[in-house]
Design a protein around this motif. Structure first.
Motif, mmCIF file in Angstrom:
data_model
loop_
_atom_site.group_PDB
_atom_site.id
_atom_site.type_symbol
_atom_site.label_atom_id
_atom_site.label_comp_id
_atom_site.label_asym_id
_atom_site.label_seq_id
_atom_site.Cartn_x
_atom_site.Cartn_y
_atom_site.Cartn_z
ATOM 1 N N GLU A 695 62.708 19.338 120.566
ATOM 2 C CA GLU A 695 62.422 18.961 121.945
ATOM 3 C C GLU A 695 61.000 19.350 122.319
ATOM 4 O O GLU A 695 60.353 18.683 123.117
ATOM 5 N N ALA A 696 60.509 20.436 121.765
ATOM 6 C CA ALA A 696 59.157 20.904 122.045
ATOM 7 C C ALA A 696 58.147 20.128 121.206
ATOM 8 O O ALA A 696 58.486 19.585 120.153
ATOM 9 N N PRO A 697 56.885 20.074 121.659
ATOM 10 C CA PRO A 697 55.836 19.464 120.820
ATOM 11 C C PRO A 697 55.713 20.215 119.503
ATOM 12 O O PRO A 697 55.727 21.444 119.464
ATOM 13 N N ALA A 698 55.617 19.469 118.412
ATOM 14 C CA ALA A 698 55.534 20.062 117.073
ATOM 15 C C ALA A 698 54.364 19.429 116.341
ATOM 16 O O ALA A 698 54.383 18.229 116.075
ATOM 17 N N THR A 699 53.361 20.204 116.041
ATOM 18 C CA THR A 699 52.148 19.702 115.401
ATOM 19 C C THR A 699 52.228 19.900 113.902
ATOM 20 O O THR A 699 52.405 21.024 113.429
ATOM 21 N N SER A 700 52.100 18.809 113.149
ATOM 22 C CA SER A 700 51.972 18.891 111.700
ATOM 23 C C SER A 700 50.492 18.897 111.356
ATOM 24 O O SER A 700 49.731 18.075 111.874
ATOM 25 N N LEU A 701 50.079 19.782 110.478
ATOM 26 C CA LEU A 701 48.649 19.901 110.190
ATOM 27 C C LEU A 701 48.060 18.599 109.667
ATOM 28 O O LEU A 701 46.911 18.277 109.938
ATOM 29 N N VAL A 702 48.832 17.848 108.912
ATOM 30 C CA VAL A 702 48.278 16.640 108.307
ATOM 31 C C VAL A 702 48.481 15.406 109.176
ATOM 32 O O VAL A 702 48.010 14.331 108.820
ATOM 33 N N HIS A 703 49.159 15.525 110.313
ATOM 34 C CA HIS A 703 49.439 14.345 111.121
ATOM 35 C C HIS A 703 49.207 14.595 112.608
ATOM 36 O O HIS A 703 49.945 14.107 113.443
ATOM 37 N N GLY A 704 48.210 15.379 112.946
ATOM 38 C CA GLY A 704 47.844 15.591 114.335
ATOM 39 C C GLY A 704 46.438 15.089 114.584
ATOM 40 O O GLY A 704 45.737 14.672 113.664
ATOM 41 N N ILE A 705 45.993 15.110 115.835
ATOM 42 C CA ILE A 705 44.638 14.664 116.131
ATOM 43 C C ILE A 705 43.653 15.769 115.776
ATOM 44 O O ILE A 705 43.996 16.940 115.667
ATOM 45 N N ARG A 706 42.406 15.405 115.628
ATOM 46 C CA ARG A 706 41.408 16.292 115.046
ATOM 47 C C ARG A 706 41.223 17.576 115.845
ATOM 48 O O ARG A 706 41.086 18.661 115.271
ATOM 49 N N SER A 707 41.209 17.481 117.170
ATOM 50 C CA SER A 707 40.965 18.672 117.980
ATOM 51 C C SER A 707 42.066 19.706 117.843
ATOM 52 O O SER A 707 41.864 20.878 118.132
ATOM 53 N N LEU A 708 43.250 19.272 117.394
ATOM 54 C CA LEU A 708 44.352 20.204 117.192
ATOM 55 C C LEU A 708 44.379 20.765 115.780
ATOM 56 O O LEU A 708 44.596 21.956 115.575
ATOM 57 N N ILE A 709 44.162 19.910 114.806
ATOM 58 C CA ILE A 709 44.394 20.347 113.435
ATOM 59 C C ILE A 709 43.179 21.010 112.806
ATOM 60 O O ILE A 709 43.325 21.831 111.903
ATOM 61 N N ASP A 710 41.968 20.675 113.262
ATOM 62 C CA ASP A 710 40.786 21.249 112.625
ATOM 63 C C ASP A 710 40.742 22.776 112.705
ATOM 64 O O ASP A 710 40.504 23.446 111.693
ATOM 65 N N PRO A 711 40.944 23.369 113.891
ATOM 66 C CA PRO A 711 40.910 24.840 113.925
ATOM 67 C C PRO A 711 41.999 25.469 113.073
ATOM 68 O O PRO A 711 41.798 26.538 112.500
ATOM 69 N N MET A 712 43.158 24.815 112.975
ATOM 70 C CA MET A 712 44.236 25.378 112.178
ATOM 71 C C MET A 712 43.973 25.202 110.681
ATOM 72 O O MET A 712 44.199 26.110 109.887
ATOM 73 N N ASN A 713 43.470 24.033 110.310
ATOM 74 C CA ASN A 713 43.178 23.802 108.901
ATOM 75 C C ASN A 713 42.153 24.801 108.379
ATOM 76 O O ASN A 713 42.220 25.250 107.237
ATOM 77 N N ALA A 714 41.180 25.144 109.234
ATOM 78 C CA ALA A 714 40.151 26.087 108.815
ATOM 79 C C ALA A 714 40.737 27.451 108.486
ATOM 80 O O ALA A 714 40.153 28.216 107.725
ATOM 81 N N LEU A 715 41.892 27.752 109.056
ATOM 82 C CA LEU A 715 42.506 29.049 108.802
ATOM 83 C C LEU A 715 43.300 29.073 107.504
ATOM 84 O O LEU A 715 43.495 30.127 106.914
#
Length: 923
Positions: A695-715
């Motif tokens: 039910e909550a928003p769930a972000t997949s690193l490989v299938h989200g928009i750039r502003s969301l996934i870039d900071p996480m991918n860098a980690l």
């Protein structure tokens, strides 16, 4: 509904017509080459796939059942009353076989065969029964023949429908039929002079536009969608009645056609079962079904940052959103099955009926029997939706060429081609194919006709695709998002979006061997499904049919379909060689090949044509069995997997258990929904992809928009981790409340906790995250608002099974003879140790194992969770690999109802220093 245009205009001959001795030589040579080629294909396929592994008992039962049905149909065909009694008796026997425990137990082995043998047996029995009814009908005379032509279809379909209707799928069946009728009635209003599948496709295109408009205005609630469909039904009532009354179920003209139609009905029944199961496929979980579910909850179509696809063209999802209130979560698979059945009906009623094809049912069977199509109904992709509109576009041009260039057909072709591209942008191939088929006749008609036709065709394409280009430009800054970003510079994705290389490459030698590789090494093309091998075996005969036409009139109908197949195949081969993206090539090639083989049937006369039909039918059935049984076809094993989920559809297996087994994130999503609802925000790490059941928003690193996934991918990338505080700050800044990852990920599998890095280190999780839930390798942790102080100890763990000085105490030993050496438990080969512990349901436990495995040894840990009545609720098994010695920690939340657990240790040449069970969270 599926009528054929009255006027017929021949297609100009592209190859000179040959007569006399030259023609006879070509006929003989073609037959010789075709036979040799078929033998080569069959031999190669057996070498690659192996023989179908159907047990002797199952095969004997299938053949015996088919023989009995054939004999019974033959005997009772002389009297209609006797045939009716026999049909009811067989239906009653089928129901009894399912509901009477003793009979069901006797037939149980046929339902649990591996490698899809159950589907193969069912198909054989259905085909035998259908052939028997049709053969009997032929003896009984024309009237009885027509009656039997309907009876065998009912005989094959009713047991499947009966079982699924009892399981609660009746309303879904009515809803999907209603949707198809409304679409056809809508198309009749716009294309009064047209008929067939193109009319229905135009109606669906209109409903896609209506759903998009309602969603953009924030009016796509359940009540509004039901209300609009209901009002439309009333307003178009006369067209609805006309559409239903136009349905015809004519009997097949031959026993080959009857058997093929019976097998086709059996296959559709299998696909119906696959479509009714809950969604577990990656595309459906990631967006195809998850997007419409979230839009329906919100009552509006808005871009979802967690789902890249929600910013691009998603016309297929509009159909899913329209039908979602009535069909529930499996909406994508059910809608695609509806569209697939319409394609099969159109193949029989339009191109093949126009050419008086006596064995017309064989070719829909060959297309439907390709396991590449079965994958669609198992995993909820969107490719059949796109195929529906692409086929409708080519069919419209085919009608336009045969109907004195009626402009309505051309406009419909453009609309369907544009809608195919709006479903997924690679559908732009449809516009290329339609353009190639259209330009020749229009050019020969003069410049005025060329200009007028181009405006009609272009206007249709723009009407189907234009709104989606405008929407993508508005919400993403790129009208063809996510492509061509180097030109449009959308801030949501990279300039060059990441892509994967599939297939064999685009060099000329690679393209030359691509068709052969596509049949015999489908794994190179991503999907587990494959093309039907009979298509390759019959290819020489189909090509030879182009050389052996008697005249230009009436015998070159397959040329447009060959052109469509070649052009579409070339575009696919030069873009992305993913097998399921080439479904349109499969369909166009099947139609072209079928029309060519039908010309051979007419040439060979009644006897030779009948034998040819029997041979092709045998290829269809044998090819389907070989595809299902091949080693690579793991998707179809048993009756509990996604491809044949009879157990869950018919109520033998609870839906929750099915989802927990086939969707690794499901139990975590259910726990989070109960605990936090939509207030949470989940970061799914490393390839996890499930937006559907959260039910909550769930972000997949490989299938989200750039502003969301870039900071996480860098980690998480190698060398990208700077420090723990930076990682925690990034999680908090983006509003994440929970992190979900799998310890079975290839980057983590086999690593002890002491060797984990970054986010997965115990030092980080103990200070910045709180354990919440775990299930079969999945870990869900809450993000702390503030880090735990460095000098603050981690929360205490309650020892359920502490480390003891005597490592053998309280163990039950079997197999080998373990021994203790200086506090280390040495497990020889074959040793098995078991121990019981008391647990509390809903509590999170950690099982720690500290040990090593000698080279060539093995060590396995298994935990069985049971309720008070000793019923098994869950088991978890993990093998410790020798390359990663150290301390391993397995997390698991005790399932609902659990009261005890049994820990099993088994190994060979393994050394265990400590085993410990602790509570680390719970109610």
């Amino acid at each position: 509904m599926w009528g054929v245009a009255d006027r017929h205009v021949s297609v100009e001959a592209a190859i000179p017509v040959m007569e006399g001795k030259a023609r006879r030589r070509i006929v003989r040579a073609s037959l010789a080459v075709a036979c040799a080629w078929a033998v080569l294909v069959a031999w190669r396929y057996v070498m690659v796939a192996g023989f179908p592994r159907v047990p002797a008992a199952g095969l004997a039962c299938a053949l015996f059942g088919g023989a009995v049905a054939t004999a019974l149909g033959w005997w009772v065909a002389r009297r209609t009353a006797a045939a009716a009694i026999a049909t009811l008796a067989l239906l009653s026997a089928a129901v009894a076989a399912w509901w009477i425990p003793q009979v069901a137990a006797a037939l149980r082995p046929l339902l649990v065969l591996e490698d899809g043998a159950a589907a193969w047996v069912a198909l054989l029995a259905a085909a035998g029964a259908g052939a028997g009814f049709r053969l009997g009908g032929a003896i009984g005379g024309a009237a009885d023949s027509a009656w039997f032509g309907r009876a065998f279809a009912v005989f094959c379909a009713v047991p499947v429908l009966l079982g699924t209707l009892v399981a609660g799928a009746g309303l879904r069946l009515l809803a999907v039929v209603w949707l198809g009728v409304i679409a056809h009635a809508t198309g009749r209003v716009l294309l009064r002079r047209a008929t067939g599948l193109t009319v229905t496709a135009v109606g669906f295109a209109v409903w896609i536009a209506v759903t998009l408009a309602l969603g953009t205005l924030g009016m796509c609630s359940r009540a509004v969608l039901f209300g609009v469909l209901g009002v439309t039904t009333v307003l178009l009532w006369r067209h609805v009645v006309a559409s239903v009354s136009a349905l015809r179920f004519d009997p097949p003209p031959s026993y080959v056609g009857a058997a093929a139609r019976a097998a086709l009905v059996a296959l559709i029944g299998i696909y119906w079962i696959a479509a009714l199961a809950p969604e577990v496929g990656p595309d459906a979980l990631g967006f195809r079904t998850a997007g419409p579910v979230h839009w329906l909850r919100a009552g509006a179509i808005r871009p979802l940052p967690e789902m890249t696809g929600s910013y691009g063209a998603c016309a297929g999802e509009m159909l899913y959103l329209l039908a979602l209130p009535a069909l529930g979560v499996p909406v994508g698979k059910i809608v695609q099955l509806l569209l697939g059945v319409l394609i099969l009906a159109s193949m029989r009623r339009e191109p093949f009926a126009a050419e008086r094809a006596g064995h017309a049912a064989l070719w829909p069977l060959m297309f439907c029997g390709s396991t590449l199509l079965w994958v669609q109904f198992a995993w909820g992709f969107v490719d059949v939706t796109q195929l529906f509109f692409m086929y409708a576009a080519v069919l419209a041009v085919w009608h336009w060429r045969r109907s004195a260039r009626d402009p309505g057909w051309l406009w419909a072709a453009g609309l369907c081609a544009g809608t195919a591209a709006a479903v997924k942008l690679n559908g732009g191939i449809a516009a290329v194919v339609v353009g190639v088929l259209w330009v020749g006749p229009s050019f020969r008609a003069g410049w005025r006709a060329l200009l007028a036709d181009s405006l009609r065709l272009g206007g249709g394409v723009l009407a189907g695709l234009g709104p989606w280009l405008v929407r993508s430009w508005w919400v993403a800054g790129n009208p063809v998002f996510p492509f061509a970003n180097r030109l449009f510079r959308s801030p949501l994705i990279d300039v060059e979006p990441p892509s994967h290389s599939f297939g064999v490459g685009t060099a000329l030698p690679d393209l030359a061997r691509l068709p052969w590789t596509l049949f015999f090494d489908p794994g190179k093309f991503v999907e587990v499904g494959a093309y039907h091998p009979a298509l390759l075996a019959l290819l020489p005969l189909g090509v030879a049919a182009l050389l052996l036409r008697r005249s230009a009139a009436g015998s070159g109908a397959n040329m447009p379909w060959w052109i469509a197949a070649v052009v579409a195949g070339g575009c696919w081969a030069l873009t992305e060689q993913n097998a399921r993206y080439s479904l349109f090539v499969l369909l166009f090639a099947t139609v072209a090949l079928g029309l060519g083989i039908e010309s051979w049937r007419r040439r060979l006369g009644p006897t030779g044509g009948g034998l040819l039909g029997v041979a092709v039918l045998g290829l269809c059935l044998a090819g389907f069995g070989s595809m299902v049984a091949r080693k690579e076809s793991w998707l179809w094993r048993g009756i509990r997997g996604p491809a044949l989920p009879a157990a869950v559809v018919l109520g033998d297996e609870p839906i929750d258990r099915y989802l927990a087994v086939h969707r690794e994130t499901y139990t975590s999503a259910r726990w989070l929904n109960d605990a936090h609802g939509a207030a949470a925000r989940v970061l799914q790490v490393y390839g996890l992809r499930d937006h559907l059941y959260f039910e909550a928003p769930a972000t997949s690193l490989v299938h989200g928009i750039r502003s969301l996934i870039d900071p996480m991918n860098a980690l998480f990338e190698p060398g990208g981790w700077r420090d723990d505080a930076t990682a925690h700050r990034a999680l908090c800044q983006h509003g994440y409340t929970h992190v979900l990852y799998s310890t079975l990920d290839v980057r983590l599998n086999g690593l002890p906790d002491s060797r984990r890095t970054g986010l997965f280190r115990p030092a980080f999780t103990d200070r910045y995250l709180e354990p919440c839930f775990a299930d079969r390798g999945m870990r869900l942790l809450a993000v702390r608002a503030a880090p735990r102080a460095a000098d603050q100890p981690p929360p205490p763990r309650r020892d359920v099974w502490p480390v003891t000085a005597d490592p053998l105490r309280d163990w039950n030993v079997a197999g080998g003879q373990p021994r203790a050496e200086d506090g280390v438990l040495v497990l020889p080969a074959g040793t098995q140790l078991t121990r019981a512990i008391t647990v509390r349901a809903g509590t999170l436990y950690a099982l720690s194992v500290d040990g090593t495995v000698d080279p060539g040894g093995a060590f396995t840990v298994q935990i069985n969770w049971l309720d008070a009545a000793d019923r098994l609720l869950l088991f978890w098994r993990r093998a410790v690999v020798p390359e990663c010695p150290g301390r391993f920690e397995f997390w698991q939340t005790a399932p609902q109802g659990a009261s005890k657990a049994f820990v099993y240790l088994s190994g060979g040449v393994a050394r265990v220093r400590a085993v410990q069970v602790q509570e680390i969270g719970g109610p």
